[in-house]
Design an enzyme around this catalytic site. Structure first.
Site, PDB file in Angstrom:
ATOM      1  CE1 TYR A  98      -2.071   3.244   2.719  1.00  7.52           C
ATOM      2  CE2 TYR A  98      -3.749   2.439   1.212  1.00  7.52           C
ATOM      3  CZ  TYR A  98      -3.292   3.383   2.111  1.00  7.52           C
ATOM      4  OH  TYR A  98      -4.068   4.474   2.402  1.00  7.52           O
ATOM      5  N   PRO A 125      -3.237  12.441   5.593  1.00 10.51           N
ATOM      6  CG  PRO A 125      -5.170  11.188   5.132  1.00 10.51           C
ATOM      7  CD  PRO A 125      -3.963  11.808   4.485  1.00 10.51           C
ATOM      8  CG  ASN A 127      -4.205   5.467  11.807  1.00 13.08           C
ATOM      9  OD1 ASN A 127      -3.161   5.941  11.341  1.00 13.08           O
ATOM     10  ND2 ASN A 127      -4.314   4.206  12.164  1.00 13.08           N
ATOM     11  CG  HIS A 141      -8.195   1.412   9.395  1.00 13.31           C
ATOM     12  ND1 HIS A 141      -8.912   1.665   8.256  1.00 13.31           N
ATOM     13  CD2 HIS A 141      -6.897   1.370   9.013  1.00 13.31           C
ATOM     14  CE1 HIS A 141      -8.068   1.778   7.236  1.00 13.31           C
ATOM     15  NE2 HIS A 141      -6.850   1.603   7.669  1.00 13.31           N
ATOM     16  NE  ARG A 170      -0.980   2.782  14.441  1.00 12.43           N
ATOM     17  CZ  ARG A 170       0.092   2.115  14.852  1.00 12.43           C
ATOM     18  NH1 ARG A 170       0.904   2.661  15.753  1.00 12.43           N
ATOM     19  NH2 ARG A 170       0.351   0.901  14.397  1.00 12.43           N
TER      20      ARG A 170
HETATM   21  O1  GFB Z   1      -5.865   0.697  12.579  1.00 11.37           O
HETATM   22  P1  GFB Z   1      -4.825  -0.367  12.366  1.00 11.37           P
HETATM   23  O2  GFB Z   1      -5.274  -1.621  11.755  1.00 11.37           O
HETATM   24  O3  GFB Z   1      -3.712   0.289  11.420  1.00 11.37           O
HETATM   25  O4  GFB Z   1      -4.106  -0.751  13.773  1.00 11.37           O
HETATM   26  P2  GFB Z   1      -2.218   0.805  11.537  1.00 11.37           P
HETATM   27  C1  GFB Z   1      -3.705   0.219  14.672  1.00 11.37           C
HETATM   28  C2  GFB Z   1      -3.228  -0.460  15.953  1.00 11.37           C
HETATM   29  O5  GFB Z   1      -4.376  -0.960  16.648  1.00 11.37           O
HETATM   30  C3  GFB Z   1      -2.294  -1.662  15.768  1.00 11.37           C
HETATM   31  C4  GFB Z   1      -4.119  -2.264  17.141  1.00 11.37           C
HETATM   32  O6  GFB Z   1      -1.242  -1.598  16.708  1.00 11.37           O
HETATM   33  C5  GFB Z   1      -3.201  -2.862  16.075  1.00 11.37           C
HETATM   34  O7  GFB Z   1      -2.495  -3.970  16.607  1.00 11.37           O
HETATM   35  N1  GFB Z   1      -5.391  -2.997  17.302  1.00 11.37           N
HETATM   36  C6  GFB Z   1      -5.875  -3.485  18.474  1.00 11.37           C
HETATM   37  C7  GFB Z   1      -6.253  -3.317  16.314  1.00 11.37           C
HETATM   38  N2  GFB Z   1      -7.031  -4.152  18.269  1.00 11.37           N
HETATM   39  C8  GFB Z   1      -7.299  -4.067  16.937  1.00 11.37           C
HETATM   40  C9  GFB Z   1      -8.367  -4.572  16.108  1.00 11.37           C
HETATM   41  O8  GFB Z   1      -9.305  -5.241  16.541  1.00 11.37           O
HETATM   42  N3  GFB Z   1      -8.302  -4.278  14.768  1.00 11.37           N
HETATM   43  C10 GFB Z   1      -7.251  -3.524  14.235  1.00 11.37           C
HETATM   44  N4  GFB Z   1      -7.291  -3.254  12.923  1.00 11.37           N
HETATM   45  N5  GFB Z   1      -6.227  -3.059  14.989  1.00 11.37           N
HETATM   46  C11 GFB Z   1      -2.639   1.065   8.986  1.00 11.37           C
HETATM   47  C12 GFB Z   1      -1.994   0.666   7.692  1.00 11.37           C
HETATM   48  O9  GFB Z   1      -1.758   0.766   9.991  1.00 11.37           O
HETATM   49  O10 GFB Z   1      -2.875   2.475   9.002  1.00 11.37           O
HETATM   50  C13 GFB Z   1      -2.899   1.035   6.562  1.00 11.37           C
HETATM   51  O11 GFB Z   1      -1.766  -0.739   7.694  1.00 11.37           O
HETATM   52  C14 GFB Z   1      -3.494   2.441   6.668  1.00 11.37           C
HETATM   53  O12 GFB Z   1      -2.181   0.906   5.361  1.00 11.37           O
HETATM   54  C15 GFB Z   1      -3.838   2.837   8.079  1.00 11.37           C
HETATM   55  O13 GFB Z   1      -2.669   3.327   6.186  1.00 11.37           O
HETATM   56  C16 GFB Z   1      -4.133   4.309   8.197  1.00 11.37           C
HETATM   57  O14 GFB Z   1      -2.264   2.187  12.021  1.00 11.37           O
HETATM   58  O15 GFB Z   1      -1.350  -0.156  12.275  1.00 11.37           O
END
Ligand code: GFB
Length: 274
Positions: A98, A125, A127, A141, A170
């Site tokens: 990505y 932006p 998150n 997310h 974050r």
């Molecule tokens: O939002 P998220 O998936 O994206 O995860 P990233 C943020 C943090 O939340 C990580 C924790 O450290 C996850 O381990 N987390 C805890 C969880 N519980 C959960 C859950 O149930 N679901 C998810 N999804 N996370 C993304 C990029 O990274 O940021 C994308 O991979 C995109 O490409 C996005 O740009 C904005 O912040 O880690």
């Protein structure tokens, strides 16, 4: 139409003769989806970006505002992140598919400015979360995923399971704030260099969990599953460029944004993306 299909994209742009295009289209998902579908995240986003900017150019679009993301910045760089660090090293391994597709969107915008004199700009932006998000438990997310999980945990009287340790940090921005900033950029941002849209306020995933739990008045057990991916530890930003343009812009505090999103989710549970 399918933006991976160039002819369909060009026909649509030619038919509608837009003046300004806000390009939010990409293959998007949380840390797990990025790790599981790395190739699709690269191909689909690259194809959409190439087609949208080329169709815009050929159909006379004067301004394109394209979305990057702070997660595409180098993983090993001096913090806080500033706009010019974009190409200064490898992105994090969890989302390089990505990340490189988005970096090439910045390159394409800059190249088109040079050759065609078009005013194509990029915004960065942090998150984003809010109403109409993707609340899928696996691909979503963290904010929408935790809201969906907490809703089910309260309904079924089961524990709320969090991925990882809760320690990662974050910066979050509420979608309606992002809408206002994009309107401003569409009208007034003209620079070749991208601009970071953030409140430069980091919170830990644990603090985010507290905001979601409070919004649901959830009294049940909370479990941290450290076998799940955590992605980057942090990606803090310096928003002084944004503040030089919009010194008084007010961001929605995380607790208020989470509460609004929880209320929207509960009201739209049947029809929302999940
Ligand atoms: O939002 P998220 O998936 O994206 O995860 P990233 C943020 C943090 O939340 C990580 C924790 O450290 C996850 O381990 N987390 C805890 C969880 N519980 C959960 C859950 O149930 N679901 C998810 N999804 N996370 C993304 C990029 O990274 O940021 C994308 O991979 C995109 O490409 C996005 O740009 C904005 O912040 O880690």
């Amino acid at each position: 139409m399918d933006l991976r299909d160039f002819q369909a994209t060009l026909d649509y742009f030619t038919e509608h003769e837009a003046d300004t295009v806000i390009h939010c289209a990409a293959k998007v998902g949380g840390v797990m989806a990025n790790m599981s579908y790395m190739g699709e995240f690269f191909y689909d986003s690259m194809a959409m970006n190439l087609n949208v900017l080329e169709a815009a150019r050929r159909s006379g679009v004067r301004k394109v505002v394209s979305f990057l993301s702070t997660c595409i910045y180098p993983d090993n760089v001096k913090y806080p992140l500033v706009e010019n660090d974009l190409h200064m090293g490898e992105p994090h391994e969890s989302n390089f598919g990505y990340a490189y597709a988005k970096r090439m969107l910045e390159v394409q915008s800059r190249a088109y400015r040079k050759q065609y004199g078009v005013n194509y700009v990029c915004v960065v932006p942090t998150n984003i979360y809010g109403p109409n998000d993707n609340f899928n438990l696996e691909g979503g997310h963290v904010v929408p995923a935790l809201i969906h999980k907490c809703y089910l945990a309260k309904k079924n009287n089961t524990p709320l399971v969090i991925w990882g340790s809760g320690k990662p940090l974050r910066e979050f921005v509420y979608s309606e704030d992002m809408g206002k900033l994009i309107n401003w950029a569409a009208l007034d941002y003209e620079e070749e260099t991208p601009i970071i849209f953030s409140n430069s306020e980091e919170i830990s995933i644990k603090e985010l969990v507290e905001a979601v739990v409070e919004a649901f008045d959830f009294q049940g057990e909370i479990i941290y599953d450290e076998t799940k991916p955590e992605g980057q530890y942090r990606k803090p930003t310096d928003n002084s460029k944004l503040r030089s343009y919009l010194p008084d812009f007010e961001f929605t505090p995380i607790k208020e944004g989470v509460k609004k999103t929880v209320d929207w989710f509960v009201e739209n549970y049947e029809d929302c993306r999940k």
